[in-house]
Design an enzyme around this catalytic site. Structure first.
Site, mmCIF file in Angstrom:
data_model
loop_
_atom_site.group_PDB
_atom_site.id
_atom_site.type_symbol
_atom_site.label_atom_id
_atom_site.label_comp_id
_atom_site.label_asym_id
_atom_site.label_seq_id
_atom_site.Cartn_x
_atom_site.Cartn_y
_atom_site.Cartn_z
ATOM 1 N N ARG A 1 13.746 41.147 57.839
ATOM 2 C CA ARG A 1 14.230 39.856 57.365
ATOM 3 C C ARG A 1 13.780 38.741 58.291
ATOM 4 O O ARG A 1 13.904 38.835 59.505
ATOM 5 C CB ARG A 1 15.760 39.847 57.282
ATOM 6 C CG ARG A 1 16.258 38.478 56.833
ATOM 7 C CD ARG A 1 17.466 38.538 56.026
ATOM 8 N NE ARG A 1 17.793 37.219 55.489
ATOM 9 C CZ ARG A 1 18.995 36.855 55.163
ATOM 10 N NH1 ARG A 1 19.996 37.700 55.294
ATOM 11 N NH2 ARG A 1 19.211 35.650 54.681
ATOM 12 N N ARG B 1 15.089 39.032 49.959
ATOM 13 C CA ARG B 1 15.158 39.418 51.358
ATOM 14 C C ARG B 1 15.331 40.925 51.443
ATOM 15 O O ARG B 1 15.815 41.551 50.511
ATOM 16 C CB ARG B 1 16.284 38.701 52.087
ATOM 17 C CG ARG B 1 17.628 38.786 51.390
ATOM 18 C CD ARG B 1 18.449 37.551 51.731
ATOM 19 N NE ARG B 1 19.743 37.521 51.109
ATOM 20 C CZ ARG B 1 20.029 36.892 49.976
ATOM 21 N NH1 ARG B 1 19.085 36.277 49.302
ATOM 22 N NH2 ARG B 1 21.251 36.868 49.507
ATOM 23 N N ASP C 1 20.655 41.703 53.774
ATOM 24 C CA ASP C 1 21.559 40.581 54.042
ATOM 25 C C ASP C 1 22.930 41.164 54.354
ATOM 26 O O ASP C 1 23.567 41.734 53.475
ATOM 27 C CB ASP C 1 21.629 39.658 52.829
ATOM 28 C CG ASP C 1 22.511 38.449 53.062
ATOM 29 O OD1 ASP C 1 22.647 38.010 54.224
ATOM 30 O OD2 ASP C 1 23.066 37.929 52.079
ATOM 31 N N ASP D 1 26.621 40.252 55.494
ATOM 32 C CA ASP D 1 27.592 39.178 55.669
ATOM 33 C C ASP D 1 28.859 39.737 56.302
ATOM 34 O O ASP D 1 29.304 40.834 55.957
ATOM 35 C CB ASP D 1 27.966 38.549 54.326
ATOM 36 C CG ASP D 1 26.842 37.729 53.716
ATOM 37 O OD1 ASP D 1 26.086 37.110 54.491
ATOM 38 O OD2 ASP D 1 26.728 37.705 52.488
#
Length: 128
Positions: free
Chosen positions: A44, A55, A58, A60
């Protein structure tokens, strides 16, 4: 594991989404650094990627116990939780009675109020 249609930048393939929980002995900021290192090792490039675009990975940070964090680089609870079924559906599968630690709002009730966002369960990580 869930397959979800892209929400904001729609000119891309569907996303695989999941939620996991665990224990971390450091601070939320340290966990953010650790997860961003994992993203970088997976290819990334946050500097040159399209915001909300394709991407490789990811990660979070949605919640960190009952903590509230409001820093430039990190906000917890994640500000997108209440808008995203691709977060709420797997979160509620893992933590059935989860609520916003700041407001006490039920994430289940919030999820029920959202329009269908194309979240489809496609399997489990461990086959059960």
């Amino acid at each position: 594991m869930y397959l979800t249609a892209p929400q904001e930048y729609t000119d891309q393939a569907d996303f695989f989404n999941l939620v996991t929980s665990g224990f971390f002995s450091g601070s939320p900021g340290e966990l953010l650094e650790y997860t961003q290192k994992i993203e970088m090792e997976a290819g990334r490039d946050r500097l040159h990627g399209i915001p909300k675009g394709p991407r490789t990975l990811d990660i979070d940070l949605l919640l960190f116990g009952d903590l509230e964090v409001n820093e430039q680089a990190l906000v917890i609870p994640h500000p997108g939780i209440k808008k995203r079924q691709f977060v709420l559906v797997p979160l509620l599968e893992l933590l059935r009675d989860c609520a916003d630690p700041v407001t006490g709002e039920s994430y289940r009730e919030i999820s029920r109020m959202l329009p269908d966002q194309g979240v489809r369960k496609v399997g489990n990580l461990y086959g059960n």
